[in-house]
Each structure stands twice: as structure tokens, then as C-alpha cells.
Design an enzyme around this catalytic site. Structure first.
Site: not given
Ligand SMILES: NC(=O)c1ccc[n+]([C@@H]2O[C@H](COP(=O)([O-])OP(=O)(O)OC[C@H]3O[C@@H](n4cnc5c(N)ncnc54)[C@H](O)[C@@H]3O)[C@@H](O)[C@H]2O)c1
Ligand SMILES: [Zn+2]
Length: 359
Positions: A118, A140, A182, A224, A234, A240, A244, A247, A251, A264
Site C-alpha cells: 500500500r 506520474k 521536452e 515543471k 492534471e 498541467r 502535452n 504530444h 503519440h 518519444h
């Protein structure tokens, strides 16, 4: 050395950025005190840096969990392997995981920490430029599912992030450039003076000049940190989401070309040029700004033109990106260099036209 704080109330933590940080025991001492430490890494990084980290930790007993190298191993099987190692070595709730590697290792280790018994403590030691400026900061964590990238995960913050820029010496140039995409992103979405600085520093960054890297990584992390502190989870249309930029296009490119063929960062670089072009076509962004964006990305030796993907396939892939709500594609567009916004209010024709442009 520089310290940047991520402000998240009880989940706040420092990011340490500098050279020779694998010799600075005092930076991590308070987090590993009375903890049983396990280091998660991959076979490539094991050979390069595992011994240094073991020396840094100093504990008598340190468990090393070494995964194969590659995005395809950011999966349930590797996660189970981490749990198996921890359980069979009787690691309890007093355990602390150290993620030593790029974004793949950081994401999977963070998720293992979030879920093992946990939730146990973890420290990020990112070793790629991309992970230093992006994935190790912000909490994340997750793994891929066969039906989609990053589909299983949790928001879970580390105790600290240790960014030793010396490790970039061994990073392949192509990976460095992918990380620069980035870095450029932060200038584009919210920091015009940083963008201007990158215009001057790009050559030095490609040469891995330590002062330039130190500055670019620090400013990226500061940006960031501010975004994440304002919008940790987000929220829909929250700030936030602007991270992207490029992106949704990117993607789709990664996916269409088969994962791994375009890195990426390469796909995001091209996606940012596409977003900038569309912003210009819609009358938001000036032609001059568009040209500067294109030039900077080009000077980082990153791709600016999308590969030939059939337009309807491109759209389908963009629609299936998880940032899409009710089939409406939310896009991050630009009003100027340093000012991004999220919108789904644009004519479909503008998007359709962008998909087949050459810049
Ligand atoms: N959590 C987030 O917010 C977030 C953000 C962006 C990306 N990501 C994830 O990050 C992953 C990509 O991360 P990445 O670009 O760091 O790729 P990666 O972790 O696969 O690393 C790239 C390659 O470089 C090697 N490497 C790493 N450090 C090295 C070093 N110092 N010297 C030599 N080789 C080294 C790795 O072994 C690997 O082969 C993706 O899974 C992506 O989903 C997560
Ligand atoms: Zn990214």
C-alpha cells in the site's frame, strides 16, 4: 548544486541538480535512514552506475533488482518481478526503492513503490535528459498495457530526486536530443526568456557542456515544479495539460511508426511544429514566432516533418489518445512563444490540413 522544491503540502520534496552528486551522501541520508533499500535499474545502467549508487547508500544490505532494457519491459511482468524480489527478501513497509535509470525505470519503480504494501518510499535517480527534465518530476508513475501505453498507473510522489548531470556523458546523442524536445517545450508553453536562451545555447547543449546542461535542466525542472504544484492531478483543462504540447500529434506518430522507431522526444518535436503551424493557420501565432520555433527544433537536430501517415489513420490515432474526451480532440496550441492554451474549438479542416504539411 541547485535545489528546487516541489510544493505539494505534505507530499513536498526537493530536486537536487548538480555534478558529482553520487558522492553527496548527506543529500539522501535522511530518506534512507532506518530503511531497507532496494535499487531498481536495467542491465545497461547496472554496468555503468550501480556500484556508485551502492557506495552512496552505504548500507550493509542492498537489494539490486535488474530489469532488461527497453520500453517493452515497462509491463506487468517486470512489476511482478519487482514484487517477487521484495517479498522473497522479506522487504516490509520500511523499504525504500531507488529508481536508477531513464523514464522506463522511473515509471515502473514509482508504480511499484505506490502499490507495494500500500505504498513505500522511493527516490528518483534519473539518468536520461528526458527523465531529468520530465518524467522523474511530478509523480506520474505506471506501466504499459498491451492495449495502450501508460494505461495502468498512479500519481505517487518520490521523497527526493537526485539529478547528477555527469551521467549524461554516457547517454547516446540521439537520446540527448530527444530529451531536448521536452526542454524546448517548457520555453514554448510558459517561458519565453528560456526559449531565447535555448536559441543561444543549443550548440553547447548538443556538445553536453556542463554549465549549459545545468542551466537547461534547472529551468526545466523549475517550470515543471510550478505547473505540478498548481495542478498535481492534471485536472480537466488545467494547467498541467499544457505539458502535452505536441504530444497528441507525437503519440500518433510514435504509434503509427511502431514504438521505438521514432523516439518519444523526436515525435514530440515534430508534434510541436505541427501544433505551432496549426496555431499560425488559425491566426493565433505570428509567422515570425512559427519560424523561430521551427528553427530552434531544427537546430536541436530533431525532426520537424511528420512521416507519411494516411490522414484518416493519423486522426484515428489522435482520437484514441487518452487525452481525448467524447471523441473531441483537445489540443494544446500557442498564442505566442511562452503562451500555450488548451482548446477543442477549431475547424476540423485546420487539423486535417496540418496532418499532411511539410514545413
Ligand atoms: N512519468 C512521466 O511523467 C513521464 C513523462 C515522460 C515520459 N515518461 C516515460 O518515460 C519513458 C521514456 O524515458 P526515457 O526517454 O528516459 O527512455 P529509457 O528509460 O528507455 O532510456 C533510454 C535508453 O537510454 C539508456 N540509458 C539511460 N540512461 C543512460 C545513461 N546515463 N547512459 C547510457 N545509457 C543510458 C536506457 O538504458 C535506454 O536504453 C517512457 O516510458 C515514457 O512513457 C514518463
Ligand atoms: Zn513527453
Amino acid at each position: 548544486m541547485k535545489t528546487i522544491k516541489i510544493d505539494l503540502g505534505s507530499r513536498s520534496y526537493p530536486i537536487f541538480i548538480g555534478q558529482k552528486l553520487f558522492k553527496e551522501y548527506n543529500l539522501i541520508a535522511e530518506y534512507i535512514k532506518n530503511k531497507r533499500v532496494a535499487i531498481v535499474t536495467n542491465t545497461t545502467i547496472e554496468a555503468l552506475y550501480l556500484d556508485e549508487i551502492k557506495k552512496l547508500v552505504k548500507h550493509q544490505e542492498i537489494l539490486s533488482i535488474v530489469l532488461p532494457d527497453g520500453e517493452q519491459y515497462k509491463n506487468q511482468e517486470s512489476l511482478t518481478y519487482i514484487y517477487d524480489q521484495l517479498l522473497s527478501n522479506k522487504y516490509g513497509r520500511d523499504s525504500l526503492l531507488i529508481a536508477l535509470g531513464g523514464g522506463v525505470i522511473g515509471d515502473i519503480t514509482g508504480y511499484a513503490a505506490a502499490t507495494y504494501m500500500r505504498g513505500i518510499d522511493f527516490i528518483q535517480v534519473p539518468t536520461t535528459l528526458l527523465s531529468q527534465v520530465d518524467s522523474s518530476v511530478g509523480g506520474k508513475t505506471g506501466i504499459n498495457h498491451s492495449l495502450g501505453k501508460n494505461m495502468i498507473g498512479a500519481f505517487y510522489q518520490p521523497k527526493c530526486v537526485l539529478i547528477n548531470i555527469d551521467v549524461l556523458k554516457t547517454l547516446p546523442d540521439r537520446e540527448l536530443r530527444a530529451g531536448l524536445a521536452e526542454v524546448i517545450k517548457y520555453g514554448l508553453i510558459r517561458d519565453k526568456s528560456f526559449f531565447e536562451c535555448l536559441e543561444k545555447e543549443m550548440h553547447a547543449l548538443l556538445e553536453k557542456n556542463p554549465e549549459s546542461l545545468m542551466h537547461a535542466i534547472s529551468v526545466s525542472c523549475e517550470n515543471k515544479a510550478q505547473v505540478v504544484s498548481e495542478d498535481e492531478f492534471e485536472s480537466q483543462k488545467g494547467i498541467r495539460a499544457t505539458l502535452n504540447l505536441g504530444h497528441t500529434f507525437g503519440h500518433a506518430i510514435e504509434n503509427a511508426m511502431g514504438y521505438g522507431n521514432w523516439l518519444h522526444g523526436e515525435a514530440v518535436a515534430c508534434g510541436m511544429v505541427m501544433a505551432a503551424y496549426m496555431s499560425m493557420e488559425l491566426g493565433w501565432l505570428s509567422i515570425m514566432d512559427f519560424d523561430r520555433i521551427k528553427s530552434l527544433i531544427k537546430s536541436a537536430q530533431l525532426p520537424i516533418n511528420p512521416p507519411a501517415i494516411e490522414k484518416n489513420q493519423f486522426l484515428d490515432l489522435m482520437q484514441s489518445d487518452k487525452k481525448t474526451l467524447n471523441g473531441q480532440i483537445n489540443l494544446i496550441l500557442l498564442k505566442s512563444i511562452g503562451h500555450a492554451f488548451i482548446t477543442n474549438d477549431y475547424p476540423d479542416s485546420a487539423l486535417f490540413e496540418t496532418l499532411s504539411q511539410n514545413f
